[in-house]
Design an enzyme around this catalytic site. Structure first.
Site, PDB file in Angstrom:
ATOM      1  N   LYS A   9       0.808  -1.134  -0.035  1.00  0.00           N
ATOM      2  CA  LYS A   9       0.197  -0.108  -0.077  1.00  0.00           C
ATOM      3  C   LYS A   9       0.930   1.328   0.044  1.00  0.00           C
ATOM      4  O   LYS A   9       2.243   1.144   0.207  1.00  0.00           O
ATOM      5  CB  LYS A   9      -1.032   0.009   1.252  1.00  0.00           C
ATOM      6  CG  LYS A   9      -1.860  -0.996   1.138  1.00  0.00           C
ATOM      7  CD  LYS A   9      -2.843  -1.046   2.437  1.00  0.00           C
ATOM      8  CE  LYS A   9      -3.822  -2.130   2.207  1.00  0.00           C
ATOM      9  NZ  LYS A   9      -4.778  -2.323   3.472  1.00  0.00           N
ATOM     10  N   TYR A  49     -11.989  -2.363  -3.885  1.00  0.00           N
ATOM     11  CA  TYR A  49     -12.914  -2.367  -2.558  1.00  0.00           C
ATOM     12  C   TYR A  49     -14.119  -2.259  -2.104  1.00  0.00           C
ATOM     13  O   TYR A  49     -15.020  -2.259  -1.398  1.00  0.00           O
ATOM     14  CB  TYR A  49     -12.164  -1.197  -1.537  1.00  0.00           C
ATOM     15  CG  TYR A  49     -10.852  -1.353  -0.905  1.00  0.00           C
ATOM     16  CD1 TYR A  49     -10.375  -2.795  -0.507  1.00  0.00           C
ATOM     17  CD2 TYR A  49      -9.976  -0.516  -1.292  1.00  0.00           C
ATOM     18  CE1 TYR A  49      -9.300  -2.925  -0.013  1.00  0.00           C
ATOM     19  CE2 TYR A  49      -8.567  -0.882  -0.700  1.00  0.00           C
ATOM     20  CZ  TYR A  49      -8.232  -1.774  -0.216  1.00  0.00           C
ATOM     21  OH  TYR A  49      -6.916  -2.037   0.394  1.00  0.00           O
ATOM     22  N   PHE A  57     -15.748   3.314   6.787  1.00  0.00           N
ATOM     23  CA  PHE A  57     -14.475   3.791   6.520  1.00  0.00           C
ATOM     24  C   PHE A  57     -14.086   3.727   4.948  1.00  0.00           C
ATOM     25  O   PHE A  57     -13.038   3.713   4.747  1.00  0.00           O
ATOM     26  CB  PHE A  57     -13.300   3.051   6.968  1.00  0.00           C
ATOM     27  CG  PHE A  57     -13.231   1.497   7.041  1.00  0.00           C
ATOM     28  CD1 PHE A  57     -12.846   0.769   5.920  1.00  0.00           C
ATOM     29  CD2 PHE A  57     -13.977   0.640   8.131  1.00  0.00           C
ATOM     30  CE1 PHE A  57     -12.976  -0.551   5.761  1.00  0.00           C
ATOM     31  CE2 PHE A  57     -14.112  -0.746   8.109  1.00  0.00           C
ATOM     32  CZ  PHE A  57     -13.609  -1.361   6.621  1.00  0.00           C
ATOM     33  N   ARG A  85      -1.775 -14.877   3.235  1.00  0.00           N
ATOM     34  CA  ARG A  85      -2.460 -14.087   4.448  1.00  0.00           C
ATOM     35  C   ARG A  85      -1.716 -14.306   5.937  1.00  0.00           C
ATOM     36  O   ARG A  85      -1.908 -13.671   6.664  1.00  0.00           O
ATOM     37  CB  ARG A  85      -3.820 -14.509   4.645  1.00  0.00           C
ATOM     38  CG  ARG A  85      -4.596 -14.384   3.136  1.00  0.00           C
ATOM     39  CD  ARG A  85      -5.248 -13.026   3.339  1.00  0.00           C
ATOM     40  NE  ARG A  85      -6.431 -12.802   4.269  1.00  0.00           N
ATOM     41  CZ  ARG A  85      -6.957 -11.795   4.358  1.00  0.00           C
ATOM     42  NH1 ARG A  85      -6.583 -10.753   3.466  1.00  0.00           N
ATOM     43  NH2 ARG A  85      -7.786 -11.683   5.300  1.00  0.00           N
ATOM     44  N   THR A  91      -5.513  -8.163  10.116  1.00  0.00           N
ATOM     45  CA  THR A  91      -5.903  -6.847   9.558  1.00  0.00           C
ATOM     46  C   THR A  91      -5.238  -5.459  10.456  1.00  0.00           C
ATOM     47  O   THR A  91      -4.538  -4.641   9.958  1.00  0.00           O
ATOM     48  CB  THR A  91      -7.069  -6.440   9.238  1.00  0.00           C
ATOM     49  OG1 THR A  91      -7.416  -7.535   8.249  1.00  0.00           O
ATOM     50  CG2 THR A  91      -7.508  -5.145   8.254  1.00  0.00           C
ATOM     51  N   ARG A 102       2.585  -7.206   8.837  1.00  0.00           N
ATOM     52  CA  ARG A 102       1.748  -6.255   9.468  1.00  0.00           C
ATOM     53  C   ARG A 102       2.234  -6.050  11.091  1.00  0.00           C
ATOM     54  O   ARG A 102       2.482  -4.959  11.585  1.00  0.00           O
ATOM     55  CB  ARG A 102       0.340  -6.340   9.493  1.00  0.00           C
ATOM     56  CG  ARG A 102      -0.244  -6.077   8.047  1.00  0.00           C
ATOM     57  CD  ARG A 102      -1.662  -6.644   7.879  1.00  0.00           C
ATOM     58  NE  ARG A 102      -2.201  -6.212   6.846  1.00  0.00           N
ATOM     59  CZ  ARG A 102      -3.345  -6.974   6.204  1.00  0.00           C
ATOM     60  NH1 ARG A 102      -3.973  -8.064   6.905  1.00  0.00           N
ATOM     61  NH2 ARG A 102      -4.066  -6.523   5.068  1.00  0.00           N
ATOM     62  N   ASN A 112      -1.832  -0.138   6.932  1.00  0.00           N
ATOM     63  CA  ASN A 112      -1.338  -1.596   7.501  1.00  0.00           C
ATOM     64  C   ASN A 112      -0.603  -2.246   6.376  1.00  0.00           C
ATOM     65  O   ASN A 112      -0.482  -3.324   6.334  1.00  0.00           O
ATOM     66  CB  ASN A 112      -2.483  -2.493   7.863  1.00  0.00           C
ATOM     67  CG  ASN A 112      -3.550  -2.805   6.698  1.00  0.00           C
ATOM     68  OD1 ASN A 112      -3.420  -2.349   5.456  1.00  0.00           O
ATOM     69  ND2 ASN A 112      -4.506  -3.592   7.013  1.00  0.00           N
ATOM     70  N   HIS A 115      -1.904  -5.421   1.344  1.00  0.00           N
ATOM     71  CA  HIS A 115      -3.299  -5.922   0.949  1.00  0.00           C
ATOM     72  C   HIS A 115      -2.795  -7.396   0.210  1.00  0.00           C
ATOM     73  O   HIS A 115      -2.167  -7.479  -0.591  1.00  0.00           O
ATOM     74  CB  HIS A 115      -4.217  -5.146   0.069  1.00  0.00           C
ATOM     75  CG  HIS A 115      -5.247  -6.048  -0.433  1.00  0.00           C
ATOM     76  ND1 HIS A 115      -6.393  -6.073   0.096  1.00  0.00           N
ATOM     77  CD2 HIS A 115      -5.447  -6.741  -1.772  1.00  0.00           C
ATOM     78  CE1 HIS A 115      -7.089  -6.840  -0.621  1.00  0.00           C
ATOM     79  NE2 HIS A 115      -6.537  -7.287  -1.665  1.00  0.00           N
ATOM     80  N   GLU A 126      -9.065  -9.867  -8.086  1.00  0.00           N
ATOM     81  CA  GLU A 126      -8.109  -8.630  -8.188  1.00  0.00           C
ATOM     82  C   GLU A 126      -6.954  -8.725  -9.335  1.00  0.00           C
ATOM     83  O   GLU A 126      -6.758  -7.874  -9.605  1.00  0.00           O
ATOM     84  CB  GLU A 126      -7.662  -8.889  -6.681  1.00  0.00           C
ATOM     85  CG  GLU A 126      -8.702  -8.589  -5.656  1.00  0.00           C
ATOM     86  CD  GLU A 126      -8.554  -8.697  -4.209  1.00  0.00           C
ATOM     87  OE1 GLU A 126      -7.276  -9.137  -3.795  1.00  0.00           O
ATOM     88  OE2 GLU A 126      -9.126  -8.414  -3.385  1.00  0.00           O
TER      89      GLU A 126
HETATM   90  P1  CMP Z   1      -7.133  -4.666   3.280  1.00  0.00           P
HETATM   91  O1  CMP Z   1      -6.756  -6.093   3.524  1.00  0.00           O
HETATM   92  O2  CMP Z   1      -6.611  -3.922   2.097  1.00  0.00           O
HETATM   93  O3  CMP Z   1      -8.746  -4.653   3.088  1.00  0.00           O
HETATM   94  C1  CMP Z   1      -9.775  -3.857   3.225  1.00  0.00           C
HETATM   95  C2  CMP Z   1      -8.858  -2.656   4.155  1.00  0.00           C
HETATM   96  O4  CMP Z   1     -10.016  -1.932   4.936  1.00  0.00           O
HETATM   97  C3  CMP Z   1      -8.024  -3.291   5.266  1.00  0.00           C
HETATM   98  O5  CMP Z   1      -6.992  -3.866   4.602  1.00  0.00           O
HETATM   99  C4  CMP Z   1      -7.871  -2.164   6.128  1.00  0.00           C
HETATM  100  O6  CMP Z   1      -6.785  -1.594   5.998  1.00  0.00           O
HETATM  101  C5  CMP Z   1      -9.009  -1.314   6.009  1.00  0.00           C
HETATM  102  N1  CMP Z   1      -9.828  -1.072   7.146  1.00  0.00           N
HETATM  103  C6  CMP Z   1     -10.575  -2.143   7.926  1.00  0.00           C
HETATM  104  N2  CMP Z   1     -11.250  -1.397   8.959  1.00  0.00           N
HETATM  105  C7  CMP Z   1     -10.868  -0.139   8.868  1.00  0.00           C
HETATM  106  C8  CMP Z   1     -11.089   0.845   9.692  1.00  0.00           C
HETATM  107  N3  CMP Z   1     -11.957   0.573  10.715  1.00  0.00           N
HETATM  108  N4  CMP Z   1     -10.661   2.269   9.359  1.00  0.00           N
HETATM  109  C9  CMP Z   1     -10.158   2.257   8.241  1.00  0.00           C
HETATM  110  N5  CMP Z   1      -9.698   1.143   7.254  1.00  0.00           N
HETATM  111  C10 CMP Z   1      -9.985   0.052   7.781  1.00  0.00           C
END
Ligand code: CMP
Length: 143
Positions: A9, A49, A57, A85, A91, A102, A112, A115, A126
């Site tokens: 990211k 997404y 969010f 994963r 996450t 992470r 984080n 992805h 994807e």
């Molecule tokens: P990712 O694996 O890219 O898939 C969805 C993303 O949503 C996840 O990683 C997080 O980075 C993001 N995400 C999940 N919960 C929140 C939150 N509460 N606020 C902001 N981003 C979020």
């Protein structure tokens, strides 16, 4: 052979973590079959997404992922979706185990670092969103 979509990211690219992350997947034994540095357009971010569209969010997520270049990759190998994963960790970096990407580098649930597709179906979707067929290279890997 199984493939997955992995993306460093914007925070990971800014923090010079691309090499570290590529190294971890290489060291594990997976094969890099596609890669590009890309500034994601808003439309593509919203598609990627899409399952989070109703989440509070969502706007923040799209703003962040389009805020700077990402490093998008396709990795191939046995059980790569699930293993990747596990290598990424939870996450929320606060809950991700040390030794995971992470857990070692993530700061917040939004920033984080990485992805990775959560299922075979997501991986296919994807990969197709980010890569043309001719950009995913199938070549023999020597042991
Ligand atoms: P990712 O694996 O890219 O898939 C969805 C993303 O949503 C996840 O990683 C997080 O980075 C993001 N995400 C999940 N919960 C929140 C939150 N509460 N606020 C902001 N981003 C979020």
């Amino acid at each position: 052979m199984e493939k997955t979509f992995i993306m460093v990211k914007p925070d990971g690219v800014q923090r010079n973590l691309v090499g570290e992350i590529v190294s971890r997947f290489e060291a594990k034994g997976f094969q890099l079959v596609g890669a590009k540095l890309k500034h994601i357009p808003t439309e593509l971010a919203e598609q990627h997404y899409g399952e989070h569209k109703e989440k509070p969010f969502f706007g923040e997520l799209v703003d962040f992922i389009t805020s700077g270049p990402v490093f998008a990759m396709v990795w191939q190998g046995e059980n790569v979706v699930k293993t990747a994963r596990n290598m990424m960790g939870k996450t929320n970096p606060g809950e991700a185990a040390p030794g995971t990407i992470r857990g070692d580098f993530g700061l917040t649930v939004g920033k984080n670092v990485i992805h990775g597709s959560d299922s075979l179906e997501s991986a296919e979707r994807e990969i197709n969103l980010f890569f043309n067929e001719e950009d995913v290279l199938l070549y023999d890997k020597q042991d």
